[in-house]
Design an enzyme around this catalytic site. Structure first.
Site: not given
Ligand code: UDP
Length: 356
Positions: A202
């Site tokens: 993403h």
């Molecule tokens: N997550 C979720 N569903 C999905 C993909 C990710 O619940 O389809 C959760 C994942 O378990 C984690 C969080 O979203 O707790 C991570 O968010 P994201 O990847 O959007 O952001 P980042 O961590 O890169 O800031």
């Protein structure tokens, strides 16, 4: 003590789940939702599943460029802060919402507490790196998840108000693992536990140029084994706008799914042979659940997972991904890089001790 905390997107909801409880045990929390993530599958579902208290204020900024969102959040959040008169503002992580909240607290002279302070990718072109560096330099209380994060702050001359507390995502992972284990998310998708890959992508670097989208499609077309990709709305929109979505739907063995809720996602992760991701949180969650991680970036903030042999950086590069997949393994011992699962309590105590 009265704390206004600001959340706005998926990883922040996950982090807030354990921390709201801990903060409310120590004082009064006013929860504000910026509306940066507004799709029900990235927002409402998380409040419901994770039992997060309903926000006291919803800023409802909705879609827009990061600059537009920062401006909107700042303007609306300033009203909330002025009306609520908190002793502290608390922000999470490294998003547009984080930066907007930090700037409002600084401009109004309210002490700022930053959860997930001190992380660095050392890539200033990354929006998240810009957000976290500025936020750290405005914070009075810096709540670091790892030793490396403390060291990064020291190297920038920040030593006051720094606390090594552990990682709230580890708290959340432990809290919700029993519920996630009862889900059969892989089976519901026709996948054999242990016999598929899980993919998440993403970040702006992967979605915002035609060349990057071509690289993503090339990697996803080359996996050669069952894989499930819960597609983030931003990624889906970029693939559809560029005319690549239908081709991706034809890749044998690749399931394109809507974004999963937290529990289903954890269930998919626990059953995966390996995870391929550009997410920060997912790299750690793979480690928590003992699943090998391939990070589709050239840098990471979670350097200890790479040093320990739990995570491989490949960039969005077909040959490097293939090589990493051929060698996936999980070292037997997982050191406690991310604390003891009680980071939320440690954060609440540190904030009250510093600012209460
Ligand atoms: N997550 C979720 N569903 C999905 C993909 C990710 O619940 O389809 C959760 C994942 O378990 C984690 C969080 O979203 O707790 C991570 O968010 P994201 O990847 O959007 O952001 P980042 O961590 O890169 O800031």
């Amino acid at each position: 003590m009265r704390i206004v905390s600001l959340v706005g997107n998926r990883p922040q909801f996950v982090k807030a789940a354990p921390l709201c409880t801990a903060l409310r045990a120590q004082g009064e929390e006013i929860l504000v939702h910026s509306g940066q993530h507004y799709d029900p599958e990235l927002a409402d579902l998380f409040f419901d599943e994770l039992g997060i208290p309903a926000p006291d204020h919803a800023l409802e900024v909705g879609p827009g460029t990061p600059v537009h969102q920062i401006a909107m959040i700042m303007e609306r959040f300033e009203h909330v802060v002025r009306d609520e008169g908190p002793d502290a503002v608390l922000v999470y992580g490294d998003t547009t919402t984080t930066l907007a909240g930090a700037l409002v607290a600084a401009k109004r002279g309210i002490p700022l507490a930053h959860v997930e302070a001190g992380l660095r990718s050392f890539d200033k072109a990354m929006p998240e790196e810009q957000n976290r560096v500025v936020t750290d330099h405005l914070s009075a209380v810096l709540l670091c998840p790892t030793r490396q994060a403390v060291d990064n702050l020291t190297a920038e001359g920040i030593t006051r108000g720094v606390h090594l507390v552990g990682d709230v995502m580890f708290d959340a992972s432990r809290m919700f693992a029993p519920l996630a284990e009862r889900r059969d998310a892989p089976v519901a998708l026709g996948l054999d536990p242990g016999g598929y890959l899980l993919v998440t992508i993403h970040r702006a670097a992967a979605t915002d140029t035609p060349g990057a989208l071509d690289d993503m499609v090339a990697v996803l077309s080359s996996l050669g084994q069952p894989a499930v990709f819960p597609v983030h709305p931003r990624t889906r929109a970029a693939l559809q706008a560029g005319g690549r979505w239908d081709a991706l739907g034809q890749v044998p063995g690749l399931i394109l799914a809507p974004p999963a809720g937290y529990l289903d996602f954890a269930s998919l992760l626990m059953g995966a042979r390996a995870v391929l991701t550009d997410s920060g949180g997912v790299q750690k969650e793979a480690y928590f659940h003992g699943v090998p991680c391939i990070t589709l970036r050239d840098t990471t903030e979670w350097v200890e997972t790479v040093a320990g042999g739990f995570n491989t950086l490949t960039g969005m590069d077909t040959a490097r991904v293939r090589e990493a997949l051929a060698g996936v393994a999980m070292p037997a011992e997982r050191p406690p890089y991310y604390g003891d699962g009680h980071a939320a309590e440690a954060i609440a105590r540190a904030v009250v001790a510093e600012l209460g």
